[in-house]
Scaffold this active site. Structure first.
Site, short mmCIF file in Angstrom:
data_model
loop_
_atom_site.label_atom_id
_atom_site.label_comp_id
_atom_site.label_asym_id
_atom_site.label_seq_id
_atom_site.Cartn_x
_atom_site.Cartn_y
_atom_site.Cartn_z
N ALA A 154 0.80 -1.23 0.00
CA ALA A 154 0.00 0.00 0.00
C ALA A 154 0.84 1.29 0.00
O ALA A 154 0.68 2.13 -0.89
CB ALA A 154 -0.98 -0.04 1.17
N GLN A 192 3.91 -13.35 -1.73
CA GLN A 192 4.68 -12.22 -1.17
C GLN A 192 5.46 -12.63 0.06
O GLN A 192 6.53 -12.08 0.34
CB GLN A 192 3.72 -11.07 -0.79
CG GLN A 192 3.13 -10.32 -1.97
CD GLN A 192 1.77 -10.87 -2.35
OE1 GLN A 192 1.47 -12.04 -2.13
NE2 GLN A 192 0.93 -10.04 -2.93
N ASP A 203 -4.31 -2.50 3.94
CA ASP A 203 -4.45 -1.77 2.67
C ASP A 203 -5.47 -0.65 2.75
O ASP A 203 -5.34 0.36 2.07
CB ASP A 203 -4.80 -2.73 1.53
CG ASP A 203 -3.57 -3.51 1.12
OD1 ASP A 203 -3.31 -4.56 1.73
OD2 ASP A 203 -2.83 -3.03 0.24
O1 MRU Z 1 -1.22 -7.18 -3.36
P1 MRU Z 1 -0.13 -6.51 -2.55
O2 MRU Z 1 1.16 -7.25 -2.55
O3 MRU Z 1 0.02 -5.05 -2.94
O4 MRU Z 1 -0.70 -6.53 -1.08
C1 MRU Z 1 0.08 -6.03 -0.02
C2 MRU Z 1 -0.56 -6.20 1.31
O5 MRU Z 1 -1.62 -6.74 1.43
C3 MRU Z 1 0.15 -5.60 2.49
O6 MRU Z 1 -0.11 -6.33 3.64
C4 MRU Z 1 -0.37 -4.16 2.67
O7 MRU Z 1 -0.23 -3.43 1.50
C5 MRU Z 1 0.30 -3.47 3.78
S1 MRU Z 1 1.95 -2.98 3.29
C6 MRU Z 1 2.65 -2.16 4.55
#
Ligand code: MRU
Length: 330
Positions: free
Chosen positions: A51, A179, A220
């Site tokens: 995010a 991830q 997010d």
């Molecule tokens: O789909 P992504 O990899 O963008 O999702 C990321 C997440 O869900 C993280 O947990 C979120 O962005 C918090 S990052 C500090």
């Protein structure tokens, strides 16, 4: 923590470089981004993700639009359409709008946004470290790669380990995009924090065995009552932690709160391509002709949260009052 930043800006060459997170950890490839249109595509394709990192990238996308003489309305529209769930994207673009038509002003605002990410995450890490201990479980990736700063949940974990409070981290692999396996495991290894990778469906068994002392995740988008969207699988973890009486924390900058939403049901959930479920790095897993569903995020109701870790400290229930207070709204 050795920070691996997801981007850098070359002001002289007028290029924003993104570390291609689709290729990590096997390859470290930097991708040049020269226009807002290219930035929107890079965000959509998850060259950059997480995010806060999406927010900073979008801000620099608007800087690039100024540098290349792109139509600003169109640049803003393309960036807003790149991914729907993380509110940081819209927060960053709203911050850039007053500087439209002013290159120096837009660059200054994008730099300020990036610096704020660093400062808020330093504070989040220090507050979060106070409540973590022993063996911690986390999901997805919330480290420097996801933010451009120190990380939110992962920043707190690394700081708690530095202070001798956290001994070990269970890293959910985070299907389907991995991830956790690819990025969190990579960041924890670089930071020298002992970590063990698990598949997402192993968390309940570990909790039942008493091998998880706390769960901490990123956010997010959070509504004013504390309900929040995060990577698919977060809700399952929250229910499991609640069942086992394990503290469950969300860590976020207050800019990840959407003040227009009273509850989580209004958060738009991105649905990504079914191919990302049917295949793993281009290798087909399921028989041809099989359908797959791929919501990229889920919503965790606030009742499962022990505390919300922000740059202003840790918020406890009732979360609607605590969040309004922290945001300075009535
Ligand atoms: O789909 P992504 O990899 O963008 O999702 C990321 C997440 O869900 C993280 O947990 C979120 O962005 C918090 S990052 C500090």
């Amino acid at each position: 923590m050795e920070r691996i930043l997801p981007f850098r800006f070359d002001e002289r060459e007028r290029v924003f470089w993104l570390l291609d997170q689709r290729k990590l950890p096997l390859e470290e490839i930097w991708v040049p981004v020269r226009t807002a249109r290219e930035m929107a595509e890079a965000i959509r394709a998850m060259v950059v993700r997480g995010a806060p990192a999406i927010g900073v990238s979008a801000a620099y996308g608007m800087v690039l639009a100024h540098l290349r003489g792109e139509d600003l309305e169109e640049a803003d529209r393309l960036l807003r359409q790149s991914r729907p769930t993380a509110v940081n994207l819209f927060y960053a673009l709203d911050r850039m709008r007053p500087h439209w038509g002013n290159l120096a002003g837009s660059l200054k605002e994008a730099q300020a946004l990036w610096r704020e990410v660093e400062a808020t995450e330093r504070a989040i890490s220090l507050h979060g470290a106070k409540v973590l201990r022993g063996q911690v479980l986390t999901h997805c990736n919330t480290g420097p790669l996801a933010t451009g700063g120190y990380g939110t949940a992962l920043g707190a974990i690394v700081e708690a380990h530095r202070q001798g409070r956290v001994s070990h981290v269970w890293v959910d692999e985070t299907r389907p995009y991995l991830q956790g396996a690819r990025l969190t495991a990579y960041e924890l290894k670089k930071a020298g924090v002992p970590a063990t990778l698990i598949t997402d469906n192993m968390a309940g068994f570990l909790m039942a065995q008493g091998r998880v002392d706390a769960v901490i995740v990123g956010v997010d988008r959070m509504a004013l009552n504390g309900d929040f969207a995060n990577k698919i699988g977060t809700y399952t973890l929250a229910v499991l932690a609640h069942h086992h009486g394990i503290p469950f924390y969300a860590a976020l900058p207050l800019s990840s709160v959407d003040p227009s939403l009273e509850g989580g049901q209004g958060i738009p959930i991105e649905e990504r391509s079914s191919e990302e479920v049917l295949e793993l790095r281009g290798v087909r897993l399921a028989p041809l002709g099989v359908a797959a569903y791929h919501p990229a995020f889920d919503i965790t109701p606030h009742r499962y949260l022990t505390g919300i870790i922000t740059e202003k400290g840790i918020l406890y229930p009732p979360f609607d009052e605590a969040l309004r207070d922290a945001l300075g709204i009535s």
